[in-house]
Design an enzyme around this catalytic site. Structure first.
Site, PDB file in Angstrom:
ATOM      1  N   CYS A   1      -5.681  -9.454   2.914  1.00  0.00           N
ATOM      2  CA  CYS A   1      -6.668  -8.592   3.573  1.00  0.00           C
ATOM      3  C   CYS A   1      -7.904  -9.328   4.092  1.00  0.00           C
ATOM      4  O   CYS A   1      -8.180  -9.294   5.293  1.00  0.00           O
ATOM      5  CB  CYS A   1      -7.085  -7.474   2.627  1.00  0.00           C
ATOM      6  SG  CYS A   1      -5.747  -6.300   2.363  1.00  0.00           S
TER       7      CYS A   1
ATOM      8  N   THR B   1      -5.214  -0.602   7.560  1.00  0.00           N
ATOM      9  CA  THR B   1      -6.539  -1.043   8.020  1.00  0.00           C
ATOM     10  C   THR B   1      -6.455  -1.296   9.523  1.00  0.00           C
ATOM     11  O   THR B   1      -5.707  -2.174   9.958  1.00  0.00           O
ATOM     12  CB  THR B   1      -6.942  -2.333   7.272  1.00  0.00           C
ATOM     13  OG1 THR B   1      -6.919  -2.066   5.876  1.00  0.00           O
ATOM     14  CG2 THR B   1      -8.321  -2.813   7.699  1.00  0.00           C
TER      15      THR B   1
ATOM     16  N   ARG C   1      -0.216 -14.810   0.529  1.00  0.00           N
ATOM     17  CA  ARG C   1      -0.724 -14.815   1.899  1.00  0.00           C
ATOM     18  C   ARG C   1      -2.154 -15.398   1.953  1.00  0.00           C
ATOM     19  O   ARG C   1      -3.037 -14.940   1.252  1.00  0.00           O
ATOM     20  CB  ARG C   1      -0.704 -13.390   2.491  1.00  0.00           C
ATOM     21  CG  ARG C   1       0.723 -12.914   2.775  1.00  0.00           C
ATOM     22  CD  ARG C   1       0.759 -11.512   3.322  1.00  0.00           C
ATOM     23  NE  ARG C   1       0.782 -10.491   2.293  1.00  0.00           N
ATOM     24  CZ  ARG C   1       0.919  -9.165   2.538  1.00  0.00           C
ATOM     25  NH1 ARG C   1       1.045  -8.750   3.767  1.00  0.00           N
ATOM     26  NH2 ARG C   1       0.938  -8.303   1.551  1.00  0.00           N
TER      27      ARG C   1
ATOM     28  N   VAL D   1       0.824  -1.211   0.000  1.00  0.00           N
ATOM     29  CA  VAL D   1       0.000   0.000   0.000  1.00  0.00           C
ATOM     30  C   VAL D   1       0.858   1.261   0.000  1.00  0.00           C
ATOM     31  O   VAL D   1       0.605   2.204  -0.747  1.00  0.00           O
ATOM     32  CB  VAL D   1      -0.956  -0.023   1.215  1.00  0.00           C
ATOM     33  CG1 VAL D   1      -1.582   1.324   1.452  1.00  0.00           C
ATOM     34  CG2 VAL D   1      -2.042  -1.062   0.971  1.00  0.00           C
TER      35      VAL D   1
ATOM     36  N   THR E   1      -0.749  -4.490   9.374  1.00  0.00           N
ATOM     37  CA  THR E   1      -1.578  -4.780  10.554  1.00  0.00           C
ATOM     38  C   THR E   1      -2.032  -6.239  10.470  1.00  0.00           C
ATOM     39  O   THR E   1      -3.207  -6.526  10.268  1.00  0.00           O
ATOM     40  CB  THR E   1      -2.806  -3.852  10.632  1.00  0.00           C
ATOM     41  OG1 THR E   1      -3.476  -3.861   9.346  1.00  0.00           O
ATOM     42  CG2 THR E   1      -2.429  -2.432  10.958  1.00  0.00           C
TER      43      THR E   1
ATOM     44  N   ALA F   1     -17.469 -18.098  -8.536  1.00  0.00           N
ATOM     45  CA  ALA F   1     -17.276 -19.239  -7.634  1.00  0.00           C
ATOM     46  C   ALA F   1     -15.845 -19.746  -7.776  1.00  0.00           C
ATOM     47  O   ALA F   1     -15.244 -19.646  -8.840  1.00  0.00           O
ATOM     48  CB  ALA F   1     -18.271 -20.330  -7.973  1.00  0.00           C
TER      49      ALA F   1
ATOM     50  N   LYS G   1      -4.668 -14.678  -6.152  1.00  0.00           N
ATOM     51  CA  LYS G   1      -5.356 -14.201  -7.351  1.00  0.00           C
ATOM     52  C   LYS G   1      -4.290 -13.934  -8.405  1.00  0.00           C
ATOM     53  O   LYS G   1      -3.086 -13.918  -8.074  1.00  0.00           O
ATOM     54  CB  LYS G   1      -6.161 -12.934  -7.044  1.00  0.00           C
ATOM     55  CG  LYS G   1      -5.296 -11.762  -6.604  1.00  0.00           C
ATOM     56  CD  LYS G   1      -6.114 -10.656  -6.059  1.00  0.00           C
ATOM     57  CE  LYS G   1      -6.385  -9.565  -6.975  1.00  0.00           C
ATOM     58  NZ  LYS G   1      -6.988  -8.380  -6.510  1.00  0.00           N
TER      59      LYS G   1
ATOM     60  N   PHE H   1      -8.537   1.163  -0.374  1.00  0.00           N
ATOM     61  CA  PHE H   1      -9.401   0.110  -0.943  1.00  0.00           C
ATOM     62  C   PHE H   1      -8.792  -0.548  -2.177  1.00  0.00           C
ATOM     63  O   PHE H   1      -9.466  -1.289  -2.873  1.00  0.00           O
ATOM     64  CB  PHE H   1     -10.774   0.698  -1.298  1.00  0.00           C
ATOM     65  CG  PHE H   1     -11.511   1.241  -0.103  1.00  0.00           C
ATOM     66  CD1 PHE H   1     -12.247   0.395   0.719  1.00  0.00           C
ATOM     67  CD2 PHE H   1     -11.441   2.580   0.231  1.00  0.00           C
ATOM     68  CE1 PHE H   1     -12.917   0.891   1.844  1.00  0.00           C
ATOM     69  CE2 PHE H   1     -12.108   3.087   1.341  1.00  0.00           C
ATOM     70  CZ  PHE H   1     -12.845   2.231   2.153  1.00  0.00           C
ATOM     71  N   LEU H   2      -7.520  -0.250  -2.487  1.00  0.00           N
ATOM     72  CA  LEU H   2      -6.944  -0.801  -3.729  1.00  0.00           C
ATOM     73  C   LEU H   2      -6.885  -2.327  -3.674  1.00  0.00           C
ATOM     74  O   LEU H   2      -6.815  -2.922  -2.598  1.00  0.00           O
ATOM     75  CB  LEU H   2      -5.558  -0.207  -3.992  1.00  0.00           C
ATOM     76  CG  LEU H   2      -4.417  -0.450  -2.999  1.00  0.00           C
ATOM     77  CD1 LEU H   2      -3.826  -1.828  -3.091  1.00  0.00           C
ATOM     78  CD2 LEU H   2      -3.328   0.592  -3.226  1.00  0.00           C
TER      79      LEU H   2
HETATM   80  P1  NAD Z   1       3.205  -4.834   3.774  1.00  0.00           P
HETATM   81  O1  NAD Z   1       3.537  -5.867   4.786  1.00  0.00           O
HETATM   82  O2  NAD Z   1       3.372  -5.130   2.316  1.00  0.00           O
HETATM   83  O3  NAD Z   1       4.042  -3.489   4.071  1.00  0.00           O
HETATM   84  C1  NAD Z   1       4.181  -2.913   5.321  1.00  0.00           C
HETATM   85  C2  NAD Z   1       5.554  -2.254   5.388  1.00  0.00           C
HETATM   86  O4  NAD Z   1       5.646  -1.455   6.552  1.00  0.00           O
HETATM   87  C3  NAD Z   1       6.718  -3.257   5.466  1.00  0.00           C
HETATM   88  O5  NAD Z   1       7.586  -3.049   4.382  1.00  0.00           O
HETATM   89  C4  NAD Z   1       7.383  -2.936   6.816  1.00  0.00           C
HETATM   90  O6  NAD Z   1       8.795  -3.080   6.789  1.00  0.00           O
HETATM   91  C5  NAD Z   1       6.990  -1.487   7.010  1.00  0.00           C
HETATM   92  N1  NAD Z   1       7.036  -1.002   8.394  1.00  0.00           N
HETATM   93  C6  NAD Z   1       6.541  -1.577   9.510  1.00  0.00           C
HETATM   94  N2  NAD Z   1       6.780  -0.793  10.586  1.00  0.00           N
HETATM   95  C7  NAD Z   1       7.433   0.305  10.137  1.00  0.00           C
HETATM   96  C8  NAD Z   1       7.938   1.483  10.757  1.00  0.00           C
HETATM   97  N3  NAD Z   1       7.796   1.688  12.069  1.00  0.00           N
HETATM   98  N4  NAD Z   1       8.570   2.385   9.998  1.00  0.00           N
HETATM   99  C9  NAD Z   1       8.701   2.188   8.682  1.00  0.00           C
HETATM  100  N5  NAD Z   1       8.244   1.102   8.019  1.00  0.00           N
HETATM  101  C10 NAD Z   1       7.613   0.167   8.751  1.00  0.00           C
HETATM  102  O7  NAD Z   1       1.698  -4.424   4.083  1.00  0.00           O
HETATM  103  P2  NAD Z   1       0.606  -3.885   3.028  1.00  0.00           P
HETATM  104  O8  NAD Z   1       0.043  -5.033   2.273  1.00  0.00           O
HETATM  105  O9  NAD Z   1       1.161  -2.727   2.299  1.00  0.00           O
HETATM  106  O10 NAD Z   1      -0.518  -3.406   4.039  1.00  0.00           O
HETATM  107  C11 NAD Z   1      -0.384  -2.225   4.803  1.00  0.00           C
HETATM  108  C12 NAD Z   1      -1.734  -1.886   5.394  1.00  0.00           C
HETATM  109  O11 NAD Z   1      -2.664  -1.573   4.355  1.00  0.00           O
HETATM  110  C13 NAD Z   1      -2.376  -3.029   6.185  1.00  0.00           C
HETATM  111  O12 NAD Z   1      -3.079  -2.513   7.262  1.00  0.00           O
HETATM  112  C14 NAD Z   1      -3.331  -3.645   5.190  1.00  0.00           C
HETATM  113  O13 NAD Z   1      -4.404  -4.307   5.824  1.00  0.00           O
HETATM  114  C15 NAD Z   1      -3.807  -2.426   4.429  1.00  0.00           C
HETATM  115  N6  NAD Z   1      -4.278  -2.698   3.059  1.00  0.00           N
HETATM  116  C16 NAD Z   1      -3.610  -3.569   2.264  1.00  0.00           C
HETATM  117  C17 NAD Z   1      -4.059  -3.793   0.956  1.00  0.00           C
HETATM  118  C18 NAD Z   1      -3.345  -4.772   0.045  1.00  0.00           C
HETATM  119  O14 NAD Z   1      -3.909  -5.105  -0.984  1.00  0.00           O
HETATM  120  N7  NAD Z   1      -2.147  -5.242   0.366  1.00  0.00           N
HETATM  121  C19 NAD Z   1      -5.179  -3.109   0.474  1.00  0.00           C
HETATM  122  C20 NAD Z   1      -5.820  -2.193   1.302  1.00  0.00           C
HETATM  123  C21 NAD Z   1      -5.359  -1.992   2.609  1.00  0.00           C
END
Ligand code: NAD
Length: 447
Positions: free
Chosen positions: A263, A122, A331, A11, A86, A255, A324, A152-153
């Site tokens: 997520c 999130t 994950r 994200v 998260t 289906a 997907k 929401f991506l």
């Molecule tokens: P991710 O695990 O790909 O990336 C998180 C990054 O944060 C990691 O690279 C980690 O090293 C870094 N990080 C952690 N603590 C840190 C700190 N204190 N300082 C700097 N960097 C730090 O996670 P993601 O998939 O990008 O998801 C991030 C959030 O967005 C989550 O809450 C997720 O639920 C939400 N989200 C994800 C998606 C998706 O499709 N992946 C879509 C919508 C929302």
């Protein structure tokens, strides 16, 4: 605007690159030094169509940079986004907020001047309140406002989703924050994107509610697929039949082997905890989680049944490991449940995925990973499609028939049409699509 993006994973990186493309000055920060070093070399840590080009263009234009040290970017920023992970807390399903709160403490130390701290991760209801408490406690002097702005991506279509979202949700009661967020997302006004301003808690809950509703749609259509198989109906037509109703909509009605990804599963568990802690009984959320868990196991049984109920020492070739297509993310992918279930029944499993092999490797044991679908299928008694990658849509069945031990296709994404596959001399098993007006049933050879 000057933006600091804390967390440069899926994200953070996509949002940061898109904000830079909007014309903002963006620094993406991550504590993972190897990730930042790779980004500085313009090497992408994730597979996402269009991302390498978007990042390279904006780095070259001087609007996007990367660092492990948040002090300068935060001090300079008008807006600091928190986009750290998260995940589910081990054992209990609560969202693990360690990274969010650690980031809040680190950010607080560096703030200079009015800054909007925007939580894009999130997070459960009340997290922004706690972030605000952390910041106020560390820096009572500081002029900062904490805003919720869930993302929401979708992986695989992340850039388009970010640049043409259905809406942008902003949770705040602060006028300066609304002004700042309007400026941050100003380029979206061209498409008249709605910027929906709500209370912070409502905004936090909207993200979970949206994911829960979509997960429920997936589980609903999977249940319908089971009914279709038993009563001789076709889930594809059923999904069209209900999806054309604007009150229902056509999306998320395919289906398959159950939802997965980074997520839906964790957010459903977290929502259940939010509800339970508040004293609410979220029965639909609970049911969706349980339907999805049993879905993955039932699809493993479906593969075993297609092979006559016994798979000991029989070779099964899996196409698709990611949850997907167009992502390398595995994950909570159905493959990670289905493959071990097949192995437990004694099967020898080989697998291929266009992008997900390296990510899947640590999660699976005794699986041979092969470089293309044909190497994978050689000597197998069943070929199973678990992810609908485009490269699996036009397989050469003549070639497959000549190299497989027996010609059986288990298509858990309904990529093919039974008749077409039967003509190639294959037995075909799919999801929720029995005999269709003269078309071969899902067991084509038995017809
Ligand atoms: P991710 O695990 O790909 O990336 C998180 C990054 O944060 C990691 O690279 C980690 O090293 C870094 N990080 C952690 N603590 C840190 C700190 N204190 N300082 C700097 N960097 C730090 O996670 P993601 O998939 O990008 O998801 C991030 C959030 O967005 C989550 O809450 C997720 O639920 C939400 N989200 C994800 C998606 C998706 O499709 N992946 C879509 C919508 C929302």
């Amino acid at each position: 605007m000057r933006i600091a993006m804390i967390g440069s994973g899926y994200v953070g990186l996509v949002s940061g690159a898109c904000f830079a493309d909007f014309g903002h000055q963006v620094t993406c920060v991550d504590k993972d030094a190897a990730l930042i070093a790779a980004l500085e070399r313009l090497e992408m840590p994730i597979f996402e169509p269009g991302l390498p080009e978007l990042v390279a263009t904006n780095v070259r234009s001087g609007r996007l940079s990367f660092t492990t040290d948040l002090s300068r970017p935060v001090a300079d920023a008008d807006v600091v986004f928190i986009a750290v992970g998260t995940p589910s807390r081990r054992g209990d399903g609560y969202a693990d907020l360690t990274h969010v709160y650690a980031a809040a403490r680190e950010i607080a130390r560096e703030l200079v001047g009015f800054t909007a701290i925007v939580v894009k991760s999130t997070v459960p209801v009340g997290t922004c309140d706690e972030v605000e408490r952390i910041v106020r406690e560390a820096r009572p002097d500081v002029d900062a406002v904490v805003v919720s702005n869930p993302e929401f991506l979708r992986e695989g279509a992340a850039i388009a989703d970010f640049k043409q979202p259905d809406r942008v949700v902003v949770g705040t009661a602060d006028d300066r924050a609304v002004e700042t967020m309007t400026e941050v997302y100003r380029p979206l006004q061209i498409n008249r994107t709605t910027l929906l301003v709500t209370g912070r808690r409502t905004s936090e809950l909207i993200k979970y509610a949206a994911n829960a509703f979509l997960a429920m749609k997936v589980s609903f259509v999977n249940e319908m697929a089971d009914i279709c198989e038993l009563v001789g109906a076709d889930v594809h037509d059923l999904a069209n039949g209900i999806g054309l109703d604007r009150r229902i909509g056509p999306d998320f009605l395919q289906a398959g082997p159950g939802y997965g990804g980074s997520c839906f599963p964790k957010d459903m568990r977290a929502l259940l905890k939010i509800a339970q802690d508040a004293g609410a009984h979220a029965r639909l959320v609970e049911a969706t989680i349980s339907v999805n868990e049993s879905r993955k196991r039932s699809q493993a049984r479906k593969i075993i049944n297609a092979l006559g109920g016994k798979v000991h020492n029989r070779r099964i070739a899996i196409l698709g490991l990611t949850f997907k297509p167009d992502t390398d993310d595995v994950r909570e992918s159905p493959a990670l449940t289905i493959i071990p279930a097949l192995q437990d029944a004694g099967a020898v499993v080989v697998a291929h995925d266009p992008e997900g092999i390296e990510q899947a490797r640590p999660h699976l044991t005794d699986v041979d990973f092969l470089a293309d679908p044909y190497e994978c299928a050689a000597g197998a008694e069943a070929l199973v499609i678990l992810t609908e990658w485009d490269s699996f849509r036009a397989l050469d069945f003549r070639r497959l028939k000549s190299i497989m031990k027996s010609p059986l296709l288990v298509d858990l994404r309904n990529v093919y049409r039974g008749q077409e596959i039967a003509r190639q001399g294959f037995r075909y098993v799919c999801v929720g699509r029995p005999d269709k007006g003269g078309e071969p049933a899902f067991d084509a050879a038995a017809e």
